[in-house]
Design an enzyme around this catalytic site. Sequence first.
Site, PDB file in Angstrom:
ATOM      1  N   LYS A  22       0.461  -1.138   0.003  1.00 23.99           N
ATOM      2  CA  LYS A  22       0.053  -0.066  -0.044  1.00 23.99           C
ATOM      3  C   LYS A  22       0.886   1.266  -0.175  1.00 23.99           C
ATOM      4  O   LYS A  22       0.486   2.382  -1.037  1.00 23.99           O
ATOM      5  CB  LYS A  22      -0.746   0.085   1.249  1.00 23.99           C
ATOM      6  CG  LYS A  22      -1.799   1.285   1.617  1.00 23.99           C
ATOM      7  CD  LYS A  22      -2.510   1.481   2.917  1.00 23.99           C
ATOM      8  CE  LYS A  22      -2.022   1.596   4.178  1.00 23.99           C
ATOM      9  NZ  LYS A  22      -1.451   3.299   4.232  1.00 23.99           N
ATOM     10  N   ASN A  23       1.948   1.247   1.161  1.00 22.51           N
ATOM     11  CA  ASN A  23       2.819   2.797   0.911  1.00 22.51           C
ATOM     12  C   ASN A  23       3.544   2.817  -0.003  1.00 22.51           C
ATOM     13  O   ASN A  23       4.478   4.037  -0.335  1.00 22.51           O
ATOM     14  CB  ASN A  23       3.526   2.828   2.205  1.00 22.51           C
ATOM     15  CG  ASN A  23       2.424   2.697   3.543  1.00 22.51           C
ATOM     16  OD1 ASN A  23       1.239   2.910   2.858  1.00 22.51           O
ATOM     17  ND2 ASN A  23       2.774   2.347   5.314  1.00 22.51           N
ATOM     18  N   ARG A  92      -4.852  10.772   4.273  1.00 25.43           N
ATOM     19  CA  ARG A  92      -3.222  11.642   4.116  1.00 25.43           C
ATOM     20  C   ARG A  92      -2.284  11.856   3.239  1.00 25.43           C
ATOM     21  O   ARG A  92      -1.673  12.693   2.743  1.00 25.43           O
ATOM     22  CB  ARG A  92      -2.944  11.950   6.385  1.00 25.43           C
ATOM     23  CG  ARG A  92      -3.380  11.070   6.714  1.00 25.43           C
ATOM     24  CD  ARG A  92      -2.531  11.527   8.459  1.00 25.43           C
ATOM     25  NE  ARG A  92      -2.039  12.766   8.341  1.00 25.43           N
ATOM     26  CZ  ARG A  92      -1.139  13.077   7.723  1.00 25.43           C
ATOM     27  NH1 ARG A  92      -0.169  11.994   7.463  1.00 25.43           N
ATOM     28  NH2 ARG A  92      -0.328  14.403   8.241  1.00 25.43           N
ATOM     29  N   ARG A 121       0.600  14.861  13.041  1.00 26.98           N
ATOM     30  CA  ARG A 121       0.943  14.265  12.080  1.00 26.98           C
ATOM     31  C   ARG A 121       0.854  15.261  11.462  1.00 26.98           C
ATOM     32  O   ARG A 121       0.464  15.803  10.347  1.00 26.98           O
ATOM     33  CB  ARG A 121       0.178  13.247  11.047  1.00 26.98           C
ATOM     34  CG  ARG A 121       0.403  11.921  11.985  1.00 26.98           C
ATOM     35  CD  ARG A 121      -0.457  10.988  11.269  1.00 26.98           C
ATOM     36  NE  ARG A 121       0.260  10.003  10.043  1.00 26.98           N
ATOM     37  CZ  ARG A 121      -0.161   9.602   9.364  1.00 26.98           C
ATOM     38  NH1 ARG A 121      -1.106   8.687   9.981  1.00 26.98           N
ATOM     39  NH2 ARG A 121       0.399   8.259   8.201  1.00 26.98           N
ATOM     40  N   PRO A 122       1.358  16.338  11.190  1.00 32.18           N
ATOM     41  CA  PRO A 122       1.699  18.189  10.451  1.00 32.18           C
ATOM     42  C   PRO A 122       2.330  17.938   8.695  1.00 32.18           C
ATOM     43  O   PRO A 122       2.822  16.655   8.983  1.00 32.18           O
ATOM     44  CB  PRO A 122       2.903  18.625  11.145  1.00 32.18           C
ATOM     45  CG  PRO A 122       3.658  17.523  12.101  1.00 32.18           C
ATOM     46  CD  PRO A 122       2.638  16.555  12.574  1.00 32.18           C
ATOM     47  N   VAL A 123       2.283  18.871   8.046  1.00 27.13           N
ATOM     48  CA  VAL A 123       2.895  18.074   6.935  1.00 27.13           C
ATOM     49  C   VAL A 123       4.345  19.673   6.784  1.00 27.13           C
ATOM     50  O   VAL A 123       4.418  19.796   5.718  1.00 27.13           O
ATOM     51  CB  VAL A 123       1.981  17.981   5.297  1.00 27.13           C
ATOM     52  CG1 VAL A 123       1.560  17.641   5.756  1.00 27.13           C
ATOM     53  CG2 VAL A 123       0.592  19.400   5.670  1.00 27.13           C
ATOM     54  N   ASP A 124       4.143  20.388   7.774  1.00 31.51           N
ATOM     55  CA  ASP A 124       5.066  21.195   7.499  1.00 31.51           C
ATOM     56  C   ASP A 124       6.550  20.100   6.799  1.00 31.51           C
ATOM     57  O   ASP A 124       7.305  22.024   6.454  1.00 31.51           O
ATOM     58  CB  ASP A 124       5.833  21.687   9.157  1.00 31.51           C
ATOM     59  CG  ASP A 124       6.378  20.785  10.082  1.00 31.51           C
ATOM     60  OD1 ASP A 124       6.047  19.596   9.801  1.00 31.51           O
ATOM     61  OD2 ASP A 124       6.837  21.039  10.848  1.00 31.51           O
ATOM     62  N   LEU A 125       7.163  19.604   6.890  1.00 34.47           N
ATOM     63  CA  LEU A 125       8.496  19.630   6.222  1.00 34.47           C
ATOM     64  C   LEU A 125       8.533  19.130   5.112  1.00 34.47           C
ATOM     65  O   LEU A 125       8.694  20.028   4.024  1.00 34.47           O
ATOM     66  CB  LEU A 125       8.973  17.974   6.691  1.00 34.47           C
ATOM     67  CG  LEU A 125       8.941  18.063   8.219  1.00 34.47           C
ATOM     68  CD1 LEU A 125       9.374  17.032   8.772  1.00 34.47           C
ATOM     69  CD2 LEU A 125      10.302  19.887   9.043  1.00 34.47           C
ATOM     70  N   ASP A 311       4.649   0.738  12.290  1.00 35.77           N
ATOM     71  CA  ASP A 311       3.090   0.224  11.072  1.00 35.77           C
ATOM     72  C   ASP A 311       3.702  -1.393  11.404  1.00 35.77           C
ATOM     73  O   ASP A 311       2.199  -2.329  11.462  1.00 35.77           O
ATOM     74  CB  ASP A 311       3.546   0.287  10.234  1.00 35.77           C
ATOM     75  CG  ASP A 311       3.064   1.367   9.107  1.00 35.77           C
ATOM     76  OD1 ASP A 311       1.933   2.146  10.417  1.00 35.77           O
ATOM     77  OD2 ASP A 311       3.265   1.942   7.961  1.00 35.77           O
ATOM     78  N   ILE A 333       7.184   7.508  16.601  1.00 34.30           N
ATOM     79  CA  ILE A 333       6.729   7.527  15.850  1.00 34.30           C
ATOM     80  C   ILE A 333       5.768   8.513  15.976  1.00 34.30           C
ATOM     81  O   ILE A 333       5.668  10.017  15.707  1.00 34.30           O
ATOM     82  CB  ILE A 333       6.742   7.374  14.884  1.00 34.30           C
ATOM     83  CG1 ILE A 333       8.642   6.425  14.292  1.00 34.30           C
ATOM     84  CG2 ILE A 333       7.275   8.001  13.716  1.00 34.30           C
ATOM     85  CD1 ILE A 333       9.744   6.484  13.589  1.00 34.30           C
TER      86      ILE A 333
HETATM   87  C1  UD1 Z   1       4.466   7.163   6.145  1.00 29.49           C
HETATM   88  C2  UD1 Z   1       3.319   5.685   5.990  1.00 29.49           C
HETATM   89  C3  UD1 Z   1       2.882   4.828   7.761  1.00 29.49           C
HETATM   90  C4  UD1 Z   1       4.005   4.761   8.323  1.00 29.49           C
HETATM   91  C5  UD1 Z   1       4.819   5.989   8.605  1.00 29.49           C
HETATM   92  C6  UD1 Z   1       6.134   5.783   9.310  1.00 29.49           C
HETATM   93  C7  UD1 Z   1       2.299   6.409   3.752  1.00 29.49           C
HETATM   94  C8  UD1 Z   1       1.532   6.411   2.946  1.00 29.49           C
HETATM   95  N1  UD1 Z   1       2.080   6.040   5.445  1.00 29.49           N
HETATM   96  O1  UD1 Z   1       3.649   7.879   7.193  1.00 29.49           O
HETATM   97  O2  UD1 Z   1       1.929   3.926   7.739  1.00 29.49           O
HETATM   98  O3  UD1 Z   1       3.273   4.624   9.535  1.00 29.49           O
HETATM   99  O4  UD1 Z   1       5.241   6.426   6.951  1.00 29.49           O
HETATM  100  O5  UD1 Z   1       6.901   4.942   8.598  1.00 29.49           O
HETATM  101  O6  UD1 Z   1       3.497   5.553   3.378  1.00 29.49           O
HETATM  102  N2  UD1 Z   1       6.276  14.729  10.252  1.00 29.49           N
HETATM  103  C9  UD1 Z   1       6.088  15.854  10.832  1.00 29.49           C
HETATM  104  N3  UD1 Z   1       6.365  17.277   9.632  1.00 29.49           N
HETATM  105  C10 UD1 Z   1       6.209  16.400   8.701  1.00 29.49           C
HETATM  106  C11 UD1 Z   1       5.618  15.248   8.654  1.00 29.49           C
HETATM  107  C12 UD1 Z   1       6.088  14.292   9.427  1.00 29.49           C
HETATM  108  O7  UD1 Z   1       6.165  16.716  11.959  1.00 29.49           O
HETATM  109  O8  UD1 Z   1       5.739  17.465   7.602  1.00 29.49           O
HETATM  110  C13 UD1 Z   1       6.115  13.416  11.249  1.00 29.49           C
HETATM  111  C14 UD1 Z   1       5.225  12.920  12.253  1.00 29.49           C
HETATM  112  O9  UD1 Z   1       4.036  13.583  12.980  1.00 29.49           O
HETATM  113  C15 UD1 Z   1       5.700  11.744  12.526  1.00 29.49           C
HETATM  114  C16 UD1 Z   1       6.739  11.334  11.960  1.00 29.49           C
HETATM  115  O10 UD1 Z   1       7.283  12.973  11.458  1.00 29.49           O
HETATM  116  O11 UD1 Z   1       5.972  11.980  14.195  1.00 29.49           O
HETATM  117  C17 UD1 Z   1       6.899  10.676  11.117  1.00 29.49           C
HETATM  118  O12 UD1 Z   1       5.696  10.331   9.913  1.00 29.49           O
HETATM  119  P1  UD1 Z   1       5.810  10.389   8.375  1.00 29.49           P
HETATM  120  O13 UD1 Z   1       7.775   9.610   8.066  1.00 29.49           O
HETATM  121  O14 UD1 Z   1       5.708  12.339   7.455  1.00 29.49           O
HETATM  122  O15 UD1 Z   1       4.770   9.321   8.227  1.00 29.49           O
HETATM  123  P2  UD1 Z   1       3.659   9.559   6.714  1.00 29.49           P
HETATM  124  O16 UD1 Z   1       4.673   9.592   5.691  1.00 29.49           O
HETATM  125  O17 UD1 Z   1       2.568  10.467   6.810  1.00 29.49           O
END
Ligand code: UD1
Length: 423
Positions: A22-23, A92, A121-125, A311, A333
Amino acid sequence: MDKLVIQGGNRLNGEITISGAKNAALPILCAALLAETPLKLSSVPALKDVGSTIKLLENMGAKVTVIDDKVTLDASLITNQEAPYEMVKTMRASILVLGPLLARFGHARVSLPGGCAIGSRPVDLHIKGLQAMGAEIHIEHGYIEATTKHLPNKRLQGARYYMDLVTVTGTENLMMAASLANGITVLENAAKEPEVVDMAECLTKMGAKITGVGTDVITIEGVERLSGAEHAVVCDRIEAGTYLVATAMTGGKVRLNNARADLLDAVIEKLRDAGATVNSDKNSITIEADGYAKLKAVNIRTAPHPAFPTDMQAQFMAMNIVAQGVSKVTETIFENRFMHVQEMQRLGADISIDGNTALVKGVSYLDGATVMATDLRASASLVLAGLVARGETVIERIYHLDRGYENLEAKLNSLGADVKRVN
Ligand code: UD1
């Protein structure tokens, strides 16, 4: 709403085939937006999240055909560059359209995903990385409005960007954007997950110039245009890991075809520590175990790949609650990924939580009960608990499972489990 009804106590024996990941499928479907000719994918799992992503792309004007596990995406004519709230809120991973839309069309309007069951789960990065590449980005009315209209040739500019945290979809979004940027982009502290590597392989077939995938530093030399290609999605290591834990708990011998042990090192090592026998060859993994009463509880600490995956945390918690001894499960995480604990307690588990660590004391049996979960892997962990619980376990809200496990009950039943889907 559908429920799963599980009669616990059956051992698992036989073989099943693991689906495409899926991912990996979700970002690769979004990568089709970068290509001017059709992208042909195979091993795409039939999952709700895949269906939602296809709908999102069709909504933008992409032409998509699905035949069994083969999906062809033609994004030659994209008519709008928007991901509306109604679509993003259900999944998401929709944020993955931001990078490709901006890189190819110079504009994107993508709803902010908002919170979810396992944390904020922000998307700031994602946003900062695109800004480092010169994009102008504003948040307006809950939407990310991004443009490159002020940049030379309206193209993103290559940049060096250090990600504060290792982010999987963030790395993928920026890798896609950089593939069509002007110049060289260096992503530091990049995610090393196998799904990132698979996506980079697909982008490379499409004409992208990427080096360093699978390491902390990914370098992307932007190209003028990308075209379609053919790609088979990598196997789902989390689905495989879930069936490995299931067999360790129930006892029996199961062979997983289309499964790669080299993507599951940390998980397999823990299963061996727990007392299971795990063997593998290039494309399959076989597990043999005597059942939960003979398993030793194992300590788990989640971290980015190649460490133990978040996961798989809930599934190992399901194993530890009935294994011998006391264990610590630490989640590093996501800040709120213990939603399964209260439900497991309803089955008789002995778990106490202290911050991001759960202290689990193995009990000698679980009693079936009605439970529900609020996220995908938590739901899977409750299914595993149900497989060994005495009597009947009913899992509610199984739409979470349909987001991430293809034919879950059919696969389990073919191995000897007793799982029924009822309305
Ligand atoms: C992806 C996977 C998910 C898995 C996760 C961690 C997909 C579709 N989903 O989710 O199944 O559990 O990786 O292996 O591939 N964060 C920030 N800012 C950002 C981005 C992330 O603070 O801009 C934080 C998140 O809140 C979290 C950490 O970074 O605490 C890791 O998140 P991330 O690796 O981004 O998870 P996803 O990519 O959403």
